[in-house]
Design a protein around this motif. Structure first.
Motif, PDB file in Angstrom:
ATOM      1  N   VAL A 117      38.501  52.839  37.725  1.00  0.00           N
ATOM      2  CA  VAL A 117      39.864  53.804  37.864  1.00  0.00           C
ATOM      3  C   VAL A 117      39.839  53.772  39.196  1.00  0.00           C
ATOM      4  O   VAL A 117      39.412  54.516  40.072  1.00  0.00           O
ATOM      5  N   PRO A 118      41.474  53.688  39.823  1.00  0.00           N
ATOM      6  CA  PRO A 118      42.105  52.850  38.670  1.00  0.00           C
ATOM      7  C   PRO A 118      41.879  51.446  38.572  1.00  0.00           C
ATOM      8  O   PRO A 118      40.890  51.081  39.344  1.00  0.00           O
ATOM      9  N   PRO A 119      42.516  50.659  37.722  1.00  0.00           N
ATOM     10  CA  PRO A 119      41.478  49.208  37.353  1.00  0.00           C
ATOM     11  C   PRO A 119      42.272  48.151  38.270  1.00  0.00           C
ATOM     12  O   PRO A 119      43.203  48.284  38.734  1.00  0.00           O
ATOM     13  N   ARG A 120      41.716  47.439  38.512  1.00  0.00           N
ATOM     14  CA  ARG A 120      41.765  46.498  39.203  1.00  0.00           C
ATOM     15  C   ARG A 120      41.472  44.354  38.847  1.00  0.00           C
ATOM     16  O   ARG A 120      40.871  44.381  38.199  1.00  0.00           O
ATOM     17  N   VAL A 121      42.145  44.305  39.183  1.00  0.00           N
ATOM     18  CA  VAL A 121      42.397  42.546  38.674  1.00  0.00           C
ATOM     19  C   VAL A 121      42.073  41.255  39.908  1.00  0.00           C
ATOM     20  O   VAL A 121      43.407  41.857  40.493  1.00  0.00           O
ATOM     21  N   GLU A 122      41.490  40.793  40.170  1.00  0.00           N
ATOM     22  CA  GLU A 122      41.795  39.934  40.676  1.00  0.00           C
ATOM     23  C   GLU A 122      41.620  38.101  40.353  1.00  0.00           C
ATOM     24  O   GLU A 122      41.520  37.619  39.025  1.00  0.00           O
TER      25      GLU A 122
END
Length: 117
Positions: free
Chosen positions: A72-77
Motif C-alpha cells: 500500500v500503495p501498490p507497486r508495479v515494476e
C-alpha cells in the motif's frame, strides 16, 4: 480473420516490434527494471495511454515481465524477460547503424519536411 504465416524471420520480428515506441521501451528496460512512472519519464513524447498499450503488447508477447507488489500503495515494476533481452541484443546493430547515419537521416527528414506537399 486468419493471419498469413510469416514469410521470413524479419517479417516475424517486425510484427512483434511494430510501432515507434516498443524498441525504445525495450532499450530503456535493458538498463534495469523500472516502475511505470519512471519508464514514462525516460521515454519522452509517449502518452500514458500509449505506454500502457505498448507495455501490454510487449508483456503478451513475452518480452516484458510485469511484477505487481502487494503493498500500500501498490507497486508495479517492469523488466525484460530473457526473450526480450534476446530481441534487444538483435536490435543493437540496428541502433548502431542508426547512430552512424543519424545526421544523414535527419538531413533527409528535414529536407522532406521543407518540401511542399
Amino acid at each position: 480473420m486468419s493471419r498469413q504465416p510469416y514469410v521470413c524471420g524479419l517479417d516475424a520480428a517486425v510484427d512483434i516490434m511494430g510501432g515507434k515506441w516498443k524498441a525504445r521501451i525495450l532499450w530503456r528496460l535493458s538498463q534495469g527494471e523500472l516502475r511505470f512512472g519512471e519508464l514514462r519519464k525516460h521515454i519522452s513524447g509517449i502518452s500514458e495511454k500509449m505506454l500502457i498499450q505498448q507495455l501490454r503488447e510487449l508483456e503478451a508477447h513475452g518480452l516484458v515481465h510485469r511484477e505487481v507488489y502487494r503493498e500500500v500503495p501498490p507497486r508495479v515494476e517492469y523488466s525484460l524477460t530473457e526473450f526480450g533481452a534476446s530481441l534487444n541484443a538483435a536490435l543493437e546493430p540496428l541502433g548502431e547503424w542508426g547512430h552512424t547515419h543519424m545526421e544523414r537521416i535527419a538531413a533527409v527528414r528535414a529536407s522532406a519536411d521543407e518540401s511542399p506537399a
